[in-house]
Design an enzyme around this catalytic site. Sequence first.
Site, PDB file in Angstrom:
ATOM      1  N   ASP A  40       0.857  -1.174   0.000  1.00 46.84           N
ATOM      2  CA  ASP A  40       0.000   0.000   0.000  1.00 46.84           C
ATOM      3  C   ASP A  40       0.898   1.230   0.000  1.00 46.84           C
ATOM      4  O   ASP A  40       2.053   1.159   0.439  1.00 46.84           O
ATOM      5  CB  ASP A  40      -0.910   0.022   1.229  1.00 46.84           C
ATOM      6  CG  ASP A  40      -2.190   0.821   0.982  1.00 46.84           C
ATOM      7  OD1 ASP A  40      -3.222   0.198   0.675  1.00 46.84           O
ATOM      8  OD2 ASP A  40      -2.146   2.056   1.086  1.00 46.84           O
ATOM      9  N   ASP A  67       4.233   2.873  -3.849  1.00 45.27           N
ATOM     10  CA  ASP A  67       3.548   3.909  -4.615  1.00 45.27           C
ATOM     11  C   ASP A  67       3.516   3.406  -6.049  1.00 45.27           C
ATOM     12  O   ASP A  67       4.529   3.426  -6.748  1.00 45.27           O
ATOM     13  CB  ASP A  67       4.306   5.233  -4.509  1.00 45.27           C
ATOM     14  CG  ASP A  67       3.689   6.340  -5.353  1.00 45.27           C
ATOM     15  OD1 ASP A  67       2.703   6.074  -6.066  1.00 45.27           O
ATOM     16  OD2 ASP A  67       4.221   7.473  -5.320  1.00 45.27           O
ATOM     17  N   ASN A  94      -4.583  -4.030  -7.819  1.00 46.93           N
ATOM     18  CA  ASN A  94      -5.862  -3.612  -7.254  1.00 46.93           C
ATOM     19  C   ASN A  94      -5.908  -2.120  -6.924  1.00 46.93           C
ATOM     20  O   ASN A  94      -6.958  -1.497  -7.012  1.00 46.93           O
ATOM     21  CB  ASN A  94      -6.143  -4.432  -5.987  1.00 46.93           C
ATOM     22  CG  ASN A  94      -7.230  -3.820  -5.140  1.00 46.93           C
ATOM     23  OD1 ASN A  94      -8.412  -3.853  -5.485  1.00 46.93           O
ATOM     24  ND2 ASN A  94      -6.850  -3.232  -4.009  1.00 46.93           N
ATOM     25  N   SER A 146     -12.933  -2.197 -14.183  1.00 47.29           N
ATOM     26  CA  SER A 146     -14.182  -1.714 -13.587  1.00 47.29           C
ATOM     27  C   SER A 146     -15.265  -1.612 -14.646  1.00 47.29           C
ATOM     28  O   SER A 146     -14.978  -1.397 -15.830  1.00 47.29           O
ATOM     29  CB  SER A 146     -13.971  -0.336 -12.944  1.00 47.29           C
ATOM     30  OG  SER A 146     -15.192   0.227 -12.527  1.00 47.29           O
ATOM     31  N   TYR A 160     -11.345   8.348 -13.719  1.00 43.91           N
ATOM     32  CA  TYR A 160     -11.342   6.964 -13.241  1.00 43.91           C
ATOM     33  C   TYR A 160     -11.808   6.013 -14.348  1.00 43.91           C
ATOM     34  O   TYR A 160     -11.183   4.989 -14.606  1.00 43.91           O
ATOM     35  CB  TYR A 160     -12.252   6.847 -12.026  1.00 43.91           C
ATOM     36  CG  TYR A 160     -12.342   5.457 -11.433  1.00 43.91           C
ATOM     37  CD1 TYR A 160     -11.401   5.014 -10.505  1.00 43.91           C
ATOM     38  CD2 TYR A 160     -13.385   4.589 -11.780  1.00 43.91           C
ATOM     39  CE1 TYR A 160     -11.494   3.750  -9.941  1.00 43.91           C
ATOM     40  CE2 TYR A 160     -13.474   3.326 -11.221  1.00 43.91           C
ATOM     41  CZ  TYR A 160     -12.534   2.909 -10.303  1.00 43.91           C
ATOM     42  OH  TYR A 160     -12.630   1.646  -9.759  1.00 43.91           O
ATOM     43  N   LYS A 164      -9.624   2.986 -16.135  1.00 44.17           N
ATOM     44  CA  LYS A 164     -10.023   1.585 -16.110  1.00 44.17           C
ATOM     45  C   LYS A 164     -10.185   1.026 -17.518  1.00 44.17           C
ATOM     46  O   LYS A 164      -9.920  -0.155 -17.768  1.00 44.17           O
ATOM     47  CB  LYS A 164     -11.310   1.429 -15.300  1.00 44.17           C
ATOM     48  CG  LYS A 164     -11.129   1.688 -13.816  1.00 44.17           C
ATOM     49  CD  LYS A 164     -10.138   0.710 -13.188  1.00 44.17           C
ATOM     50  CE  LYS A 164     -10.038   0.855 -11.686  1.00 44.17           C
ATOM     51  NZ  LYS A 164      -9.183  -0.162 -11.050  1.00 44.17           N
ATOM     52  N   THR A 195     -18.258  -2.208  -0.674  1.00 43.84           N
ATOM     53  CA  THR A 195     -16.967  -1.848  -0.093  1.00 43.84           C
ATOM     54  C   THR A 195     -17.003  -0.404   0.401  1.00 43.84           C
ATOM     55  O   THR A 195     -17.830   0.397  -0.048  1.00 43.84           O
ATOM     56  CB  THR A 195     -15.836  -1.971  -1.132  1.00 43.84           C
ATOM     57  OG1 THR A 195     -16.064  -1.008  -2.178  1.00 43.84           O
ATOM     58  CG2 THR A 195     -15.775  -3.369  -1.733  1.00 43.84           C
TER      59      THR A 195
END
Length: 253
Positions: A40, A67, A94, A146, A160, A164, A195
Amino acid sequence: MAAPLPEAIQTAVVTGGARGFGATVCRALHKDGFRIIVTDVDPGREASALASELDLAGKTCMTATLDIADAQNWKYVLDECTERYGSVEVLVNNAACTEAQPVLDIDPAKFNEIMAVNAGGTFAGCQIFGRHFRDRGYGRIVNLASLAGQNGGTATGAHYAASKGAILTLTKVFARDLAPFGVTCNAIAPGPMDTPMVHAVLGDDLDKALANIPTGNLGDPEFVAEMVAMLCTTRSAFVTGACWDVNGGLYMR
């Protein structure tokens, strides 16, 4: 080029693994016998707590700061993993970020930032780990795409959605180039899952979003994580360049 035996312990790197869906993926893979690298950008206590939950002794789980937008970071993590475990067999891309905004209000700099993290990070990971997998003659890459990258996205922001969509294309590119070396590369394109990230994006519009989903519910993160784990097994050798849709009927093809 021989693939690892099914009973061999394999090592999986999961980006954005400290919380949310990433943590669910870590649990699913560990349950199936994989060693896990929880990465992470800011692992902190959540990553350490997850690693302890999975293996208090630390033999089959470790944390690492990553990163994903920094290619050099990827190299450090790969070196760290190979030094400890000898090799890495699986990469799950992910990690992602977004900031829901109307397309006409998105600053070009913010658009480029989101693209650099989401699409650029996936590219860097596939390239750097792909070389390692190619040289070993085996590997599994699973990219989290996505629904937004397929239908243009309505709640997640154009940056975003575009990132994707780019990940879906990158999956095909790496799948084609790495297939001769025993390496598969697949994508999973979830619709809205139950989530924290989805709840944060939808906010007060959750009920409205549910009304627009044919099945009438959010996706089950544990089920999607099991799909990730399935694509990481040696048995999945004949599946590559594919996009697996899990969207409650929001996008049918």
